[in-house]
Design a protein around this motif. Structure first.
Motif, PDB file in Angstrom:
ATOM      1  N   ALA A   1       5.983  -3.889  -2.950  1.00 37.71           N
ATOM      2  CA  ALA A   1       6.269  -3.791  -4.384  1.00 37.71           C
ATOM      3  C   ALA A   1       5.089  -4.235  -5.253  1.00 37.71           C
ATOM      4  N   THR A   2       4.005  -4.691  -4.642  1.00 33.71           N
ATOM      5  CA  THR A   2       2.832  -5.152  -5.386  1.00 33.71           C
ATOM      6  C   THR A   2       2.141  -3.964  -6.052  1.00 33.71           C
ATOM      7  N   PRO A   3       1.875  -4.054  -7.351  1.00 33.86           N
ATOM      8  CA  PRO A   3       1.134  -2.977  -8.015  1.00 33.86           C
ATOM      9  C   PRO A   3      -0.203  -2.741  -7.306  1.00 33.86           C
ATOM     10  N   GLY A   4      -0.500  -1.478  -7.059  1.00 28.64           N
ATOM     11  CA  GLY A   4      -1.731  -1.138  -6.360  1.00 28.64           C
ATOM     12  C   GLY A   4      -1.528  -0.888  -4.879  1.00 28.64           C
ATOM     13  N   ILE A   5      -0.303  -1.047  -4.389  1.00 34.43           N
ATOM     14  CA  ILE A   5       0.007  -0.781  -2.981  1.00 34.43           C
ATOM     15  C   ILE A   5       1.057   0.327  -2.939  1.00 34.43           C
ATOM     16  N   GLU A   6       0.831   1.308  -2.067  1.00 28.44           N
ATOM     17  CA  GLU A   6       1.768   2.416  -1.924  1.00 28.44           C
ATOM     18  C   GLU A   6       1.848   2.829  -0.464  1.00 28.44           C
ATOM     19  N   ARG A   7       2.839   3.669  -0.161  1.00 29.20           N
ATOM     20  CA  ARG A   7       3.040   4.220   1.189  1.00 29.20           C
ATOM     21  C   ARG A   7       3.084   3.121   2.259  1.00 29.20           C
ATOM     22  N   PHE A   8       3.797   2.074   1.984  1.00 29.59           N
ATOM     23  CA  PHE A   8       3.927   0.940   2.900  1.00 29.59           C
ATOM     24  C   PHE A   8       4.878   1.320   4.024  1.00 29.59           C
ATOM     25  N   GLU A   9       4.426   1.197   5.264  1.00 31.13           N
ATOM     26  CA  GLU A   9       5.241   1.545   6.425  1.00 31.13           C
ATOM     27  C   GLU A   9       5.136   0.422   7.446  1.00 31.13           C
ATOM     28  N   ALA A  10       6.270  -0.165   7.797  1.00 29.80           N
ATOM     29  CA  ALA A  10       6.306  -1.332   8.688  1.00 29.80           C
ATOM     30  C   ALA A  10       6.742  -0.956  10.098  1.00 29.80           C
ATOM     31  N   SER A  11       6.179  -1.653  11.072  1.00 30.37           N
ATOM     32  CA  SER A  11       6.564  -1.487  12.472  1.00 30.37           C
ATOM     33  C   SER A  11       7.855  -2.248  12.753  1.00 30.37           C
ATOM     34  N   ALA A  12       8.391  -2.017  13.930  1.00 34.34           N
ATOM     35  CA  ALA A  12       9.453  -2.878  14.437  1.00 34.34           C
ATOM     36  C   ALA A  12       8.834  -4.256  14.688  1.00 34.34           C
ATOM     37  N   LEU A  13       9.672  -5.272  14.693  1.00 39.86           N
ATOM     38  CA  LEU A  13       9.184  -6.628  14.949  1.00 39.86           C
ATOM     39  C   LEU A  13       9.241  -6.935  16.433  1.00 39.86           C
TER      40      LEU A  13
ATOM     41  N   ILE B   1       0.042 -13.653   6.941  1.00 39.92           N
ATOM     42  CA  ILE B   1      -0.284 -12.257   6.695  1.00 39.92           C
ATOM     43  C   ILE B   1      -1.792 -12.124   6.818  1.00 39.92           C
ATOM     44  N   ASP B   2      -2.224 -11.250   7.708  1.00 38.63           N
ATOM     45  CA  ASP B   2      -3.650 -10.984   7.890  1.00 38.63           C
ATOM     46  C   ASP B   2      -3.966  -9.555   7.486  1.00 38.63           C
ATOM     47  N   LEU B   3      -5.136  -9.371   6.927  1.00 38.67           N
ATOM     48  CA  LEU B   3      -5.646  -8.038   6.643  1.00 38.67           C
ATOM     49  C   LEU B   3      -6.502  -7.643   7.837  1.00 38.67           C
ATOM     50  N   VAL B   4      -6.022  -6.688   8.621  1.00 41.41           N
ATOM     51  CA  VAL B   4      -6.710  -6.288   9.847  1.00 41.41           C
ATOM     52  C   VAL B   4      -7.786  -5.253   9.540  1.00 41.41           C
ATOM     53  N   LEU B   5      -7.445  -4.253   8.736  1.00 41.27           N
ATOM     54  CA  LEU B   5      -8.389  -3.201   8.368  1.00 41.27           C
ATOM     55  C   LEU B   5      -8.311  -2.925   6.877  1.00 41.27           C
ATOM     56  N   PHE B   6      -9.437  -2.605   6.287  1.00 41.66           N
ATOM     57  CA  PHE B   6      -9.521  -2.181   4.895  1.00 41.66           C
ATOM     58  C   PHE B   6     -10.387  -0.929   4.884  1.00 41.66           C
TER      59      PHE B   6
ATOM     60  N   PRO C   1      -6.855   3.159   2.904  1.00 42.77           N
ATOM     61  CA  PRO C   1      -5.830   2.803   3.890  1.00 42.77           C
ATOM     62  C   PRO C   1      -6.084   1.388   4.418  1.00 42.77           C
ATOM     63  N   VAL C   2      -4.999   0.646   4.623  1.00 45.21           N
ATOM     64  CA  VAL C   2      -5.104  -0.729   5.114  1.00 45.21           C
ATOM     65  C   VAL C   2      -4.089  -0.973   6.217  1.00 45.21           C
ATOM     66  N   LEU C   3      -4.364  -1.991   7.018  1.00 47.74           N
ATOM     67  CA  LEU C   3      -3.429  -2.438   8.047  1.00 47.74           C
ATOM     68  C   LEU C   3      -3.237  -3.932   7.889  1.00 47.74           C
ATOM     69  N   PHE C   4      -1.977  -4.351   7.785  1.00 46.11           N
ATOM     70  CA  PHE C   4      -1.601  -5.761   7.694  1.00 46.11           C
ATOM     71  C   PHE C   4      -0.964  -6.202   9.001  1.00 46.11           C
TER      72      PHE C   4
ATOM     73  N   ALA D   1       1.961  -3.441   9.425  1.00 46.50           N
ATOM     74  CA  ALA D   1       2.327  -2.418   8.449  1.00 46.50           C
ATOM     75  C   ALA D   1       1.062  -1.708   7.985  1.00 46.50           C
ATOM     76  N   THR D   2       1.214  -0.434   7.745  1.00 47.25           N
ATOM     77  CA  THR D   2       0.140   0.344   7.142  1.00 47.25           C
ATOM     78  C   THR D   2       0.501   0.573   5.682  1.00 47.25           C
ATOM     79  N   ALA D   3      -0.514   0.794   4.872  1.00 46.84           N
ATOM     80  CA  ALA D   3      -0.298   1.099   3.458  1.00 46.84           C
ATOM     81  C   ALA D   3      -1.575   1.712   2.918  1.00 46.84           C
ATOM     82  N   ARG D   4      -1.508   2.061   1.663  1.00 44.05           N
ATOM     83  CA  ARG D   4      -2.689   2.507   0.929  1.00 44.05           C
ATOM     84  C   ARG D   4      -2.765   1.633  -0.310  1.00 44.05           C
TER      85      ARG D   4
END
Length: 189
Positions: free
Chosen positions: A32-44, A104-109, A7-10, A67-70
């Motif tokens: 849409a990047t291969p290797g990323i799934e379940r992308f869920e974005a917040s309101a802006l 774009i920052d990677l907050v959590l990995f 799980p990741v947070l952007f 956004a969260t994703a896996r």
């Protein structure tokens, strides 16, 4: 060998051009990047620009979201994908914390701590940035920032100066940008 799913947070930000559309376009590209799934974005959300000298009410205002994703990508491959999307959207890296078309920052990995010349995770300043915490809390009221505690408590401590982006499609807040998509950073500013 089966790839580990993490799980990741952007975090996304922009203060030049069509800020909201740039972020949504970048989110679609990342989803849409291969290797990323379940992308869920917040309101802006919108906030005053934060510069190396502190808040700058005279600079163009920022639009931010998370956004969260896996992912099955390793952290540096993910960073490369993020930076390629930033470049595609006109990102120029000339002034630290300067105006930008996209960040774009990677907050959590997952639960990993990463600290090298290209990447620091968890993001070293996420716990003090309402423009990360507020949209994250909107997306996940139970969120916890590794090493710092509950996001709700962190945001209560620092205060929330963000405001919902008036023309953001709130009906899509928390929606999957590309449902079911699966496949295969910017130095933290």
């Amino acid at each position: 060998m089966i790839a580990q799913v993490v799980p990741v947070l952007f975090a996304f930000g922009a203060n030049l051009g069509d800020r909201g559309e740039t972020i949504r376009s970048a989110q679609r590209a990342l989803a849409a990047t291969p290797g990323i799934e379940r992308f869920e974005a917040s309101a802006l959300r919108e906030t005053i620009a934060l510069t190396a000298s502190g808040p700058d009410p005279d600079a163009p205002r920022y639009v931010n979201g998370v956004a969260t994703a896996r992912t099955t990508l390793d952290p540096h491959a993910l960073l490369d994908a993020m930076q390629a999307i930033e470049t595609t959207h006109g990102r120029v890296r000339d002034i630290r914390w300067g105006d930008r078309t996209l960040d774009i920052d990677l907050v959590l990995f997952g639960g990993r701590v990463i600290s090298d010349d290209r990447l620091q995770v968890p993001h070293p300043r996420a716990h003090e940035r309402d423009f990360v915490l507020a949209p994250w809390l909107d997306l996940d009221p139970d969120a916890v920032l590794m090493g710092h505690g509950r996001v709700a408590d962190l945001l209560a401590r620092i205060g929330d100066t963000t405001v919902p982006l008036s023309h953001d499609d709130h009906a899509n807040a928390g929606s999957k940008v590309v449902p079911g998509r699966s496949g295969g950073l910017d130095a933290q500013g």
